[in-house]
Scaffold this motif. Structure first.
Motif, mmCIF file in Angstrom:
data_model
loop_
_atom_site.group_PDB
_atom_site.id
_atom_site.type_symbol
_atom_site.label_atom_id
_atom_site.label_comp_id
_atom_site.label_asym_id
_atom_site.label_seq_id
_atom_site.Cartn_x
_atom_site.Cartn_y
_atom_site.Cartn_z
ATOM 1 N N GLY A 58 0.795 -1.221 0.000
ATOM 2 C CA GLY A 58 0.000 0.000 0.000
ATOM 3 C C GLY A 58 0.821 1.262 0.000
ATOM 4 N N ALA A 59 2.119 1.163 0.305
ATOM 5 C CA ALA A 59 2.997 2.338 0.264
ATOM 6 C C ALA A 59 3.261 2.720 -1.191
ATOM 7 N N PRO A 60 3.656 3.969 -1.444
ATOM 8 C CA PRO A 60 3.989 4.370 -2.811
ATOM 9 C C PRO A 60 5.079 3.488 -3.412
ATOM 10 N N ALA A 61 5.120 3.445 -4.736
ATOM 11 C CA ALA A 61 6.109 2.636 -5.438
ATOM 12 C C ALA A 61 7.502 3.250 -5.304
ATOM 13 N N VAL A 62 8.491 2.436 -5.580
ATOM 14 C CA VAL A 62 9.882 2.871 -5.459
ATOM 15 C C VAL A 62 10.152 4.113 -6.293
ATOM 16 N N ASP A 63 9.645 4.144 -7.536
ATOM 17 C CA ASP A 63 9.947 5.295 -8.382
ATOM 18 C C ASP A 63 9.340 6.585 -7.857
ATOM 19 N N GLU A 64 8.219 6.472 -7.129
ATOM 20 C CA GLU A 64 7.630 7.669 -6.523
ATOM 21 C C GLU A 64 8.508 8.193 -5.391
ATOM 22 N N PHE A 65 9.048 7.279 -4.600
ATOM 23 C CA PHE A 65 9.973 7.707 -3.547
ATOM 24 C C PHE A 65 11.227 8.312 -4.150
ATOM 25 N N ALA A 66 11.681 7.754 -5.258
ATOM 26 C CA ALA A 66 12.870 8.291 -5.921
ATOM 27 C C ALA A 66 12.640 9.740 -6.335
ATOM 28 N N LYS A 67 11.485 10.030 -6.882
ATOM 29 C CA LYS A 67 11.162 11.396 -7.284
ATOM 30 C C LYS A 67 11.115 12.343 -6.090
ATOM 31 N N ALA A 68 10.805 11.790 -4.915
ATOM 32 C CA ALA A 68 10.757 12.599 -3.697
ATOM 33 C C ALA A 68 12.147 12.800 -3.092
ATOM 34 N N GLY A 69 13.152 12.165 -3.681
ATOM 35 C CA GLY A 69 14.515 12.339 -3.196
ATOM 36 C C GLY A 69 14.992 11.265 -2.250
ATOM 37 N N VAL A 70 14.204 10.219 -2.062
ATOM 38 C CA VAL A 70 14.603 9.120 -1.177
ATOM 39 C C VAL A 70 15.710 8.313 -1.846
ATOM 40 N N ALA A 71 16.740 7.965 -1.070
ATOM 41 C CA ALA A 71 17.915 7.287 -1.625
ATOM 42 C C ALA A 71 17.909 5.787 -1.389
ATOM 43 N N ARG A 72 17.056 5.324 -0.486
ATOM 44 C CA ARG A 72 17.101 3.899 -0.115
ATOM 45 C C ARG A 72 15.718 3.474 0.360
ATOM 46 N N VAL A 73 15.249 2.341 -0.160
ATOM 47 C CA VAL A 73 13.913 1.843 0.157
ATOM 48 C C VAL A 73 14.043 0.396 0.601
ATOM 49 N N SER A 74 13.533 0.058 1.784
ATOM 50 C CA SER A 74 13.672 -1.303 2.286
ATOM 51 C C SER A 74 12.355 -1.850 2.816
ATOM 52 N N LEU A 75 12.266 -3.183 2.808
ATOM 53 C CA LEU A 75 11.047 -3.875 3.230
ATOM 54 C C LEU A 75 11.094 -4.340 4.685
ATOM 55 N N GLY A 76 12.243 -4.224 5.320
ATOM 56 C CA GLY A 76 12.335 -4.624 6.719
ATOM 57 C C GLY A 76 11.964 -6.083 6.923
ATOM 58 N N SER A 77 11.135 -6.331 7.921
ATOM 59 C CA SER A 77 10.759 -7.709 8.249
ATOM 60 C C SER A 77 9.642 -8.241 7.364
ATOM 61 N N GLY A 78 9.182 -7.447 6.398
ATOM 62 C CA GLY A 78 8.017 -7.819 5.608
ATOM 63 C C GLY A 78 8.158 -9.124 4.849
ATOM 64 N N VAL A 79 9.328 -9.371 4.252
ATOM 65 C CA VAL A 79 9.501 -10.606 3.483
ATOM 66 C C VAL A 79 9.504 -11.813 4.414
ATOM 67 N N ALA A 80 10.189 -11.687 5.548
ATOM 68 C CA ALA A 80 10.198 -12.786 6.520
ATOM 69 C C ALA A 80 8.789 -13.061 7.036
ATOM 70 N N GLU A 81 8.037 -12.014 7.320
ATOM 71 C CA GLU A 81 6.666 -12.198 7.803
ATOM 72 C C GLU A 81 5.824 -12.941 6.772
ATOM 73 N N ALA A 82 5.998 -12.578 5.491
ATOM 74 C CA ALA A 82 5.238 -13.237 4.432
ATOM 75 C C ALA A 82 5.645 -14.704 4.303
ATOM 76 N N ALA A 83 6.949 -14.969 4.432
ATOM 77 C CA ALA A 83 7.415 -16.352 4.337
ATOM 78 C C ALA A 83 6.862 -17.207 5.470
ATOM 79 N N TYR A 84 6.853 -16.656 6.673
ATOM 80 C CA TYR A 84 6.317 -17.414 7.811
ATOM 81 C C TYR A 84 4.806 -17.568 7.707
ATOM 82 N N ALA A 85 4.150 -16.628 7.034
ATOM 83 C CA ALA A 85 2.713 -16.764 6.798
ATOM 84 C C ALA A 85 2.431 -17.972 5.907
ATOM 85 N N VAL A 86 3.292 -18.194 4.907
ATOM 86 C CA VAL A 86 3.144 -19.377 4.061
ATOM 87 C C VAL A 86 3.325 -20.639 4.898
ATOM 88 N N ALA A 87 4.318 -20.638 5.779
ATOM 89 C CA ALA A 87 4.548 -21.800 6.637
ATOM 90 C C ALA A 87 3.326 -22.077 7.515
#
Length: 268
Positions: free
Chosen positions: A208-237
Motif C-alpha cells: 500500500g505504500a507508494p512505489a519505489v519510483d515515486e519515492f525516488a522522485k521525492a529524493g529518497v535514496a534507499r527503500v527497504s522492506l524490513g521484516s516484511g519478506v520474513a513475515e510473508a514467508a512465515y505466513a506461508v509456513a
C-alpha cells in the motif's frame, strides 16, 4: 567484487543517486534468493534474523550469533551486505563499538543502528555518542542511523518533523553516513525529510505504500522492506501447516521455488 573494501566503497556509491532497493533477508538462503533476483546489495532484517535464531526482536539475540549469521551471508553472496544490528547489542557506547567492529570484521559493508528504546526513544545525545563510537570502531562502514520518532509515534504530531531533523543532524555530526526514518510513507513528508537531511534518506515500505519510483522522485535514496519478506514467508509456513493439519491438503505450498533451483544457489 571480492574484497570487503571494494564492496564497502561500492555500497556507499549505491546511495547516490539511488534509490537503493533492499528486499531484506534473514538467513543465507533468503540472501541468495535476493541476490539472484538482482538486488545490488543484501540487507538483513533484525527481526527476521532474531526469529530465525530463536529469539524475539529487540536486542534479545546474542551478539555472537548475529555476527556469525552476517559472516555466513557475506561469504555466500557476491554483493555488499548491510546488517541491521537493532540498537547495537550493547548497553554502552563501548559495547556498540565492539558490535560494529565485529560486524565489519565479518565483512559487512553497512549497519543500521536504531535509537528506539523500550516504548520510546533513547536520549539524542546518548545516541549520538553511540554513533560516534560505531564510526570510530569501523571508519569505512556505511552507518545508517535509524530514527524512530514516526515509527513509535513519539511526541505530538506537529513536533515530530523537528525532532527527527534535530536527531538527524546530531547523528550525522557524530559520523552517520545516512538516515533511516521508518514510519514515513507520505511522499510530501518524505520529500521534506530528504530536502532537509544532508545525507541519503532511507524509508521503510509495506503493501500500500507508494512505489519505489515515486519515492525516488521525492529524493529518497534507499527503500527497504524490513521484516516484511520474513513475515510473508512465515505466513506461508503457517498456512501450509494449518491446511495440512485441518484439511489434509497441500495447496499452500504451490508456486514454491523448485528444489533444484534453490539447491543450486548453494553450489558455488
Amino acid at each position: 567484487m571480492t574484497s570487503t573494501a571494494a564492496r564497502t566503497t561500492h555500497f556507499h556509491a549505491l546511495h547516490r543517486p539511488g534509490p537503493l532497493v533492499l528486499p531484506n533477508a534473514w538467513d543465507v538462503a533468503s540472501a541468495l534468493v535476493t541476490a539472484r533476483a538482482g538486488a545490488k546489495a543484501v540487507a538483513t532484517t533484525s527481526a527476521g534474523v532474531a526469529w530465525s535464531l530463536g529469539a524475539p526482536d529487540g536486542d534479545a539475540l546474542d551478539r555472537d550469533r548475529a555476527v556469525d549469521l552476517v559472516a555466513r551471508i557475506v561469504r555466500a553472496v557476491d554483493v555488499p551486505v548491510t546488517a541491521d544490528i537493532e540498537s547495537g547489542f550493547g548497553v554502552s557506547a563501548a559495547e556498540v563499538a565492539q558490535t560494529v567492529r565485529a560486524i565489519a570484521d565479518a565483512g559487512a559493508s553497512g549497519v543500521n543502528i536504531e535509537d528506539g528504546l523500550g516504548g520510546g526513544l533513547r536520549d539524542a545525545a546518548e545516541q549520538a555518542e553511540r554513533c560516534a563510537a560505531a564510526r570510530e570502531a569501523a571508519p569505512e562502514i556505511y552507518l545508517n542511523a535509524r530514527i524512530d520518532v514516526y515509527l513509535r509515534g513519539v511526541g505530538e504530531p506537529e513536533s515530530r518533523l523537528g525532532d527527527t531533523l534535530d536527531r538527524a543532524a546530531r547523528y550525522l555530526e557524530a559520523g552517520a553516513s545516512g538516515i533511516f526514518v521508518p514510519g514515513v510513507v507520505d511522499l510530501e513528508l518524505a520529500k521534506t525529510l530528504a530536502d532537509n537531511i544532508d545525507a541519503p534518506l532511507n524509508v521503510l515500505v509495506w503493501p500500500g505504500a507508494p512505489a519505489v519510483d515515486e519515492f525516488a522522485k521525492a529524493g529518497v535514496a534507499r527503500v527497504s522492506l524490513g521484516s516484511g519478506v520474513a513475515e510473508a514467508a512465515y505466513a506461508v509456513a503457517r498456512r501450509a501447516a494449518e491446511e495440512m493439519l485441518t484439511l489434509g491438503t497441500y495447496s499452500s505450498v504451490e508456486n514454491g521455488i523448485p528444489y533444484g533451483d534453490l539447491n543450486a544457489l548453494f553450489q558455488r
